[in-house]
Design an enzyme around this catalytic site. Structure first.
Site, PDB file in Angstrom:
ATOM      1  N   LEU A  34       0.806  -1.217   0.000  1.00  0.00           N
ATOM      2  CA  LEU A  34       0.000   0.000   0.000  1.00  0.00           C
ATOM      3  C   LEU A  34       0.843   1.274   0.000  1.00  0.00           C
ATOM      4  O   LEU A  34       0.299   2.367   0.117  1.00  0.00           O
ATOM      5  CB  LEU A  34      -0.930   0.004   1.224  1.00  0.00           C
ATOM      6  CG  LEU A  34      -2.025  -1.068   1.219  1.00  0.00           C
ATOM      7  CD1 LEU A  34      -2.750  -1.091   2.546  1.00  0.00           C
ATOM      8  CD2 LEU A  34      -3.014  -0.823   0.090  1.00  0.00           C
ATOM      9  N   ARG A  35       2.163   1.127  -0.082  1.00  0.00           N
ATOM     10  CA  ARG A  35       3.007   2.324  -0.069  1.00  0.00           C
ATOM     11  C   ARG A  35       2.684   3.243  -1.242  1.00  0.00           C
ATOM     12  O   ARG A  35       2.719   4.460  -1.112  1.00  0.00           O
ATOM     13  CB  ARG A  35       4.484   1.934  -0.114  1.00  0.00           C
ATOM     14  CG  ARG A  35       5.052   1.547   1.240  1.00  0.00           C
ATOM     15  CD  ARG A  35       6.565   1.690   1.273  1.00  0.00           C
ATOM     16  NE  ARG A  35       7.075   1.207   2.536  1.00  0.00           N
ATOM     17  CZ  ARG A  35       7.583  -0.007   2.733  1.00  0.00           C
ATOM     18  NH1 ARG A  35       7.635  -0.858   1.726  1.00  0.00           N
ATOM     19  NH2 ARG A  35       8.023  -0.374   3.921  1.00  0.00           N
ATOM     20  N   GLY A  36       2.390   2.655  -2.397  1.00  0.00           N
ATOM     21  CA  GLY A  36       2.064   3.466  -3.573  1.00  0.00           C
ATOM     22  C   GLY A  36       0.850   4.347  -3.344  1.00  0.00           C
ATOM     23  O   GLY A  36       0.836   5.531  -3.695  1.00  0.00           O
TER      24      GLY A  36
END
Length: 422
Positions: A360-362
């Site tokens: 979920l970093r993006g």
């Protein structure tokens, strides 16, 4: 007699900050700390009178105020003695790289930027020119970790203990620090070292802070990051993930905060980064060689002017630099009030999901970068145009599944963005 006393006062005033010797010429009497931090009464400066009786001259000085004045003088002297830095505002082109750097200064939680491009395209020059634009932050005076006096999570252990005991902290303002991590640095220099002999003989945890301690709440810059040794890459991964650096030696453990903006630069011809480290960088900027002949001539002329007279060149860009500083300061203060619609958040996550981005970093970085861009433009609401500007830099380096594949130029991300956003 009056002239002698006047001379004595002048000498005393000029030396009020000098530490007294073991047998001082005049004793110092400390006033109760409740009367004000750092106040002392200096007395006992004897002058023989006609009858042989000493006459005393007392001077009350506010040490805290004078220390701040000395600090400012030292900072000014250090700034003047430093090697002149090329002004950020004078850099021609490379808008993508400059935007990524500015967004990270506005919101450090974006997670840094990886800059890849041809040699001689001004990557290192641009990063180091960022120093002049960095704002000031509150730190605990004398703390080697730049502890935040208002955030317990960003405090060193000693500072946190003082806060727990209810002790008052001495606070000062300092510029955000930029620390260079050389490729040849040892692990002890990066993480810090523990004096084992002192720990065993005196029972004291004697810790010599390293570069990660110095970079806390600042910027850690690694030039040619793709050539960095694997064991140092692992150290950076651990610190970047947890925000803390832990040093373990011979059964002794010391931890300190190590939250920093990680900025790396490199030439793709010399090798790519490990996907694990690449994912730690919030944004990715690609830098290409300028092909326009007139623009190349302008860059050469500007560089020649700087090399001939750096101070005069910096003065010519002073107004633009100050304007950019004010813009960054305003964006940082207004960042918390910037809003992004739920519909736009859903579309960002849809783009990430359809591009098969791991984790979920993006999503998180795309939201943060879009807010920072809106704040930089002086708005309190994110638009689809803001997202279109930053989303290629936030996702392009997260698309690789095979380490042998090259990083996408961003075209795939843009195509998917227009497909989702219409």
């Amino acid at each position: 007699m009056a002239s002698v006393l006047g001379t004595s006062s002048a000498i005393l005033a000029s030396r009020s900050l000098v530490s007294p010797s073991p047998k001082p010429a005049f004793p110092s009497i400390s006033i109760n700390p409740g009367q004000g931090y750092g106040r002392k009464l200096y007395g006992g400066f004897g002058v023989q009178g006609r009858k042989g009786k000493p006459r005393f001259h007392f001077v009350v000085t506010n040490v805290a105020t004078e220390v701040n004045q000395v600090e400012q003088a030292q900072k000014l002297a250090a700034k003047e003695s430093q090697r002149p830095v090329y002004p950020f505002a004078a850099i021609v082109g490379q808008d993508e790289m400059k935007l990524c750097l500015l967004l990270n200064v506005i919101d450090p939680k974006i997670g840094g930027v990886m800059i890849m491009g041809d040699r001689g395209t001004g990557k290192s020059t641009t990063v180091r020119s960022l120093v002049d634009l960095l704002p000031e932050i509150k730190v605990v005076f004398g703390d080697p970790y730049n502890s935040d006096p208002e955030d317990p999570e960003a405090m060193g252990v000693e500072v946190r203990e003082k806060v727990t005991k209810g002790e008052e902290l001495a606070i000062t303002m300092t510029k955000i620090n930029m620390v260079d991590l050389p490729l040849g640095a040892t692990e002890d220099r990066v993480c810090g070292t523990i004096d084992i002999e002192k720990a065993l003989t005196e029972g004291v945890k004697a810790f010599e802070p390293g570069l990660l301690a110095k970079a806390n709440r600042g910027i850690l810059y690694v030039d040619e990051v793709n050539l960095l040794d694997d064991h140092l890459v692992d150290v950076l991964l651990d610190s970047a993930a947890s925000g803390w650096n832990t040093v373990e030696r011979e059964g002794i453990s010391i931890s300190h905060p190590a939250r920093f903006i990680l900025i790396g630069s490199g030439n793709p011809e010399e090798g790519e980064l490990r996907p694990q480290l690449l994912d730690r960088f919030g944004m990715h900027a690609q830098v290409g060689t300028v092909r326009d002949a007139e623009l190349r001539v302008k860059i050469v002329e500007e560089r020649a002017r700087f090399d001939k007279n750096p101070k005069e060149f910096r003065v010519s860009y002073k107004e633009e630099q100050e304007k950019l500083q004010q813009q960054i300061a305003s964006a940082r203060s207004n960042l918390s009030s910037v809003q992004i619609d739920q519909d736009l958040k859903v579309k960002i996550s849809k783009v990430c999901a359809e591009l098969n981005v791991d984790g979920l970093r993006g999503d998180i970085v795309s939201n943060r970068a879009a807010k920072a861009l809106a704040a930089l433009k002086g708005r309190d609401k994110v638009t689809a145009e803001d997202i279109a500007t930053v989303i290629p830099n936030c996702l392009r380096h997260r698309l690789r599944k095979d380490p042998l594949e090259s990083i996408d130029s961003g075209l795939l991300v843009i195509e998917k963005f227009y497909e989702v956003f219409g």
